[in-house]
Design a protein around this motif. Sequence first.
Motif, PDB file in Angstrom:
ATOM      1  N   PHE A 133       0.786  -1.110  -0.131  1.00 31.98           N
ATOM      2  CA  PHE A 133      -0.127   0.016  -0.043  1.00 31.98           C
ATOM      3  C   PHE A 133       0.846   1.290   0.009  1.00 31.98           C
ATOM      4  O   PHE A 133       1.964   1.229   0.248  1.00 31.98           O
ATOM      5  CB  PHE A 133      -1.045  -0.079   1.144  1.00 31.98           C
ATOM      6  N   THR A 134       0.134   2.306  -0.422  1.00 32.02           N
ATOM      7  CA  THR A 134       0.641   3.550  -0.042  1.00 32.02           C
ATOM      8  C   THR A 134      -0.142   4.571   0.617  1.00 32.02           C
ATOM      9  O   THR A 134      -1.516   4.666   0.342  1.00 32.02           O
ATOM     10  CB  THR A 134       1.007   4.333  -1.556  1.00 32.02           C
ATOM     11  N   ILE A 135       0.056   5.103   1.797  1.00 38.53           N
ATOM     12  CA  ILE A 135      -0.721   5.760   2.584  1.00 38.53           C
ATOM     13  C   ILE A 135      -0.541   7.327   2.416  1.00 38.53           C
ATOM     14  O   ILE A 135       1.035   7.602   2.895  1.00 38.53           O
ATOM     15  CB  ILE A 135      -0.992   5.229   4.292  1.00 38.53           C
ATOM     16  N   ARG A 136      -1.170   7.961   1.964  1.00 38.96           N
ATOM     17  CA  ARG A 136      -1.059   9.540   1.837  1.00 38.96           C
ATOM     18  C   ARG A 136      -1.567  10.180   3.061  1.00 38.96           C
ATOM     19  O   ARG A 136      -2.716   9.992   3.462  1.00 38.96           O
ATOM     20  CB  ARG A 136      -1.426  10.192   0.710  1.00 38.96           C
ATOM     21  N   ILE A 137      -0.775  11.016   3.901  1.00 41.15           N
ATOM     22  CA  ILE A 137      -1.005  11.663   5.069  1.00 41.15           C
ATOM     23  C   ILE A 137      -1.288  13.188   4.650  1.00 41.15           C
ATOM     24  O   ILE A 137       0.108  13.921   4.398  1.00 41.15           O
ATOM     25  CB  ILE A 137      -0.419  11.470   6.179  1.00 41.15           C
ATOM     26  N   VAL A 179       1.739  15.801   3.531  1.00 42.92           N
ATOM     27  CA  VAL A 179       2.834  15.948   4.674  1.00 42.92           C
ATOM     28  C   VAL A 179       3.594  14.866   4.795  1.00 42.92           C
ATOM     29  O   VAL A 179       4.910  14.933   4.989  1.00 42.92           O
ATOM     30  CB  VAL A 179       2.538  16.575   5.974  1.00 42.92           C
ATOM     31  N   ILE A 180       3.228  13.459   4.710  1.00 39.46           N
ATOM     32  CA  ILE A 180       3.714  12.280   4.865  1.00 39.46           C
ATOM     33  C   ILE A 180       3.266  11.236   3.919  1.00 39.46           C
ATOM     34  O   ILE A 180       2.137  11.190   3.763  1.00 39.46           O
ATOM     35  CB  ILE A 180       3.576  11.771   6.389  1.00 39.46           C
ATOM     36  N   PRO A 216      12.460 -15.739   7.131  1.00 43.56           N
ATOM     37  CA  PRO A 216      12.883 -14.543   8.015  1.00 43.56           C
ATOM     38  C   PRO A 216      13.934 -13.550   6.931  1.00 43.56           C
ATOM     39  O   PRO A 216      14.113 -12.661   7.540  1.00 43.56           O
ATOM     40  CB  PRO A 216      14.174 -15.210   8.956  1.00 43.56           C
ATOM     41  N   CYS A 217      13.998 -14.047   5.560  1.00 41.47           N
ATOM     42  CA  CYS A 217      14.732 -12.938   4.807  1.00 41.47           C
ATOM     43  C   CYS A 217      13.952 -12.168   3.957  1.00 41.47           C
ATOM     44  O   CYS A 217      14.753 -11.359   3.346  1.00 41.47           O
ATOM     45  CB  CYS A 217      15.641 -13.855   3.779  1.00 41.47           C
ATOM     46  N   PHE A 218      12.561 -12.082   4.437  1.00 36.24           N
ATOM     47  CA  PHE A 218      11.718 -11.307   3.551  1.00 36.24           C
ATOM     48  C   PHE A 218      10.600 -10.847   4.103  1.00 36.24           C
ATOM     49  O   PHE A 218       9.607 -10.831   3.807  1.00 36.24           O
ATOM     50  CB  PHE A 218      11.196 -12.258   2.258  1.00 36.24           C
ATOM     51  N   LEU A 219      10.936 -10.294   5.490  1.00 38.86           N
ATOM     52  CA  LEU A 219       9.932  -9.826   6.360  1.00 38.86           C
ATOM     53  C   LEU A 219       9.634  -8.224   6.174  1.00 38.86           C
ATOM     54  O   LEU A 219       9.977  -7.829   5.255  1.00 38.86           O
ATOM     55  CB  LEU A 219      10.735  -9.782   7.890  1.00 38.86           C
ATOM     56  N   GLN A 220       8.447  -7.930   6.828  1.00 44.80           N
ATOM     57  CA  GLN A 220       8.038  -6.686   6.472  1.00 44.80           C
ATOM     58  C   GLN A 220       8.797  -5.448   6.573  1.00 44.80           C
ATOM     59  O   GLN A 220       9.970  -5.464   7.715  1.00 44.80           O
ATOM     60  CB  GLN A 220       6.880  -6.322   7.622  1.00 44.80           C
ATOM     61  N   GLU A 221       9.013  -4.332   5.787  1.00 39.06           N
ATOM     62  CA  GLU A 221       9.749  -3.396   5.568  1.00 39.06           C
ATOM     63  C   GLU A 221       8.865  -2.150   4.969  1.00 39.06           C
ATOM     64  O   GLU A 221       8.114  -2.301   4.162  1.00 39.06           O
ATOM     65  CB  GLU A 221      11.110  -3.329   4.780  1.00 39.06           C
ATOM     66  N   LEU A 222       8.850  -1.081   5.925  1.00 39.71           N
ATOM     67  CA  LEU A 222       8.069  -0.090   5.403  1.00 39.71           C
ATOM     68  C   LEU A 222       9.008   1.412   5.404  1.00 39.71           C
ATOM     69  O   LEU A 222       9.537   1.540   6.334  1.00 39.71           O
ATOM     70  CB  LEU A 222       6.908   0.016   6.465  1.00 39.71           C
ATOM     71  N   VAL A 255       7.835   8.461  11.435  1.00 37.41           N
ATOM     72  CA  VAL A 255       8.232   7.178  11.273  1.00 37.41           C
ATOM     73  C   VAL A 255       7.262   6.152  12.275  1.00 37.41           C
ATOM     74  O   VAL A 255       6.772   4.994  11.858  1.00 37.41           O
ATOM     75  CB  VAL A 255       9.433   6.570  11.313  1.00 37.41           C
ATOM     76  N   MET A 256       7.041   6.644  13.522  1.00 40.84           N
ATOM     77  CA  MET A 256       5.998   5.951  14.540  1.00 40.84           C
ATOM     78  C   MET A 256       4.558   5.741  13.852  1.00 40.84           C
ATOM     79  O   MET A 256       4.102   4.978  14.187  1.00 40.84           O
ATOM     80  CB  MET A 256       6.326   6.604  15.799  1.00 40.84           C
ATOM     81  N   ILE A 257       4.148   7.051  13.119  1.00 31.54           N
ATOM     82  CA  ILE A 257       2.895   6.888  12.543  1.00 31.54           C
ATOM     83  C   ILE A 257       2.614   5.786  11.611  1.00 31.54           C
ATOM     84  O   ILE A 257       1.847   4.891  11.671  1.00 31.54           O
ATOM     85  CB  ILE A 257       2.393   8.191  12.124  1.00 31.54           C
ATOM     86  N   GLY A 258       4.086   5.668  10.681  1.00 32.31           N
ATOM     87  CA  GLY A 258       4.083   4.587   9.819  1.00 32.31           C
ATOM     88  C   GLY A 258       3.950   3.065  10.599  1.00 32.31           C
ATOM     89  O   GLY A 258       3.215   2.188   9.887  1.00 32.31           O
ATOM     90  N   ALA A 259       4.847   3.233  11.654  1.00 31.80           N
ATOM     91  CA  ALA A 259       4.936   1.700  12.258  1.00 31.80           C
ATOM     92  C   ALA A 259       3.375   1.408  13.004  1.00 31.80           C
ATOM     93  O   ALA A 259       3.088   0.130  12.726  1.00 31.80           O
ATOM     94  CB  ALA A 259       5.958   1.969  13.461  1.00 31.80           C
ATOM     95  N   CYS A 260       2.693   2.429  13.208  1.00 36.72           N
ATOM     96  CA  CYS A 260       1.371   2.180  13.865  1.00 36.72           C
ATOM     97  C   CYS A 260       0.341   1.671  12.649  1.00 36.72           C
ATOM     98  O   CYS A 260      -0.424   0.672  12.857  1.00 36.72           O
ATOM     99  CB  CYS A 260       0.742   3.563  14.314  1.00 36.72           C
ATOM    100  N   PHE A 261       0.357   2.016  11.627  1.00 37.41           N
ATOM    101  CA  PHE A 261      -0.284   1.726  10.155  1.00 37.41           C
ATOM    102  C   PHE A 261       0.045   0.182  10.007  1.00 37.41           C
ATOM    103  O   PHE A 261      -0.752  -0.526   9.794  1.00 37.41           O
ATOM    104  CB  PHE A 261      -0.235   2.503   8.898  1.00 37.41           C
TER     105      PHE A 261
END
Length: 205
Positions: free
Chosen positions: A53-57, A65-66, A80-86, A185-191
């Motif tokens: 996804f792309t989330i536009r804030i 703005v984000i 373990p080699c292809f885990l989540q990254e945002l 980045v913490m907002i992104g982590a929450c999503f």
Amino acid sequence: IIIHQQVDLLEAILGTETSSKYEIKNHLGQRVYFAVEENDCFDRNLCSPIRSFTIRIADNVGREVITVNRPLRCNSCWFPCFLQELEVQSPPGTIAGYVVQNWDPFLPKFTIQNESKEDVLKIIGPYATCGCFEDVDFEVKALNEMSTIGKISKYWSGFVNNVFTNTANFGIQVPVDLDVRIKAVMIGACFLIDLMFFENSLDGL
């Protein structure tokens, strides 16, 4: 920071996965940002919790703005080699930092990184994320994982809401003097936490 996911009537009635929309509020309950998820119907309904996804804030005047970008990746401890990254951009086009899932056989763990991919903070969730009748806290910790400096909380929203909808309310508590880019980045982590652990309505019980 309070993040409130808006109820989508079509999703609640038909069970069809729709693009998520969020209001982001300050501690006084005043809306400061509005976030909208962008992806296609295939991703939402077939890849649901791991979908790209792309989330536009945007702020209250509609200025973006984000930007939060999540590629399609695994979230299983068996891969373990292809885990989540945002990736989080703030302002759009400028990297603010990353959220990287860490392999652990028992606990949800993430690393918050700055724009240079240097580790800044850790996020550690509970063994069980199905908080029945109570909030679920993901602790924000220093890199040594010893001291807790904040938390991301999924608030209990009530039995009816949690069973029949995917909507959720989150709170982010971090130090006031934390770098503003890391706050983004913490907002992104929450999503990411929302999509990984609470996307299916029964997961939030």
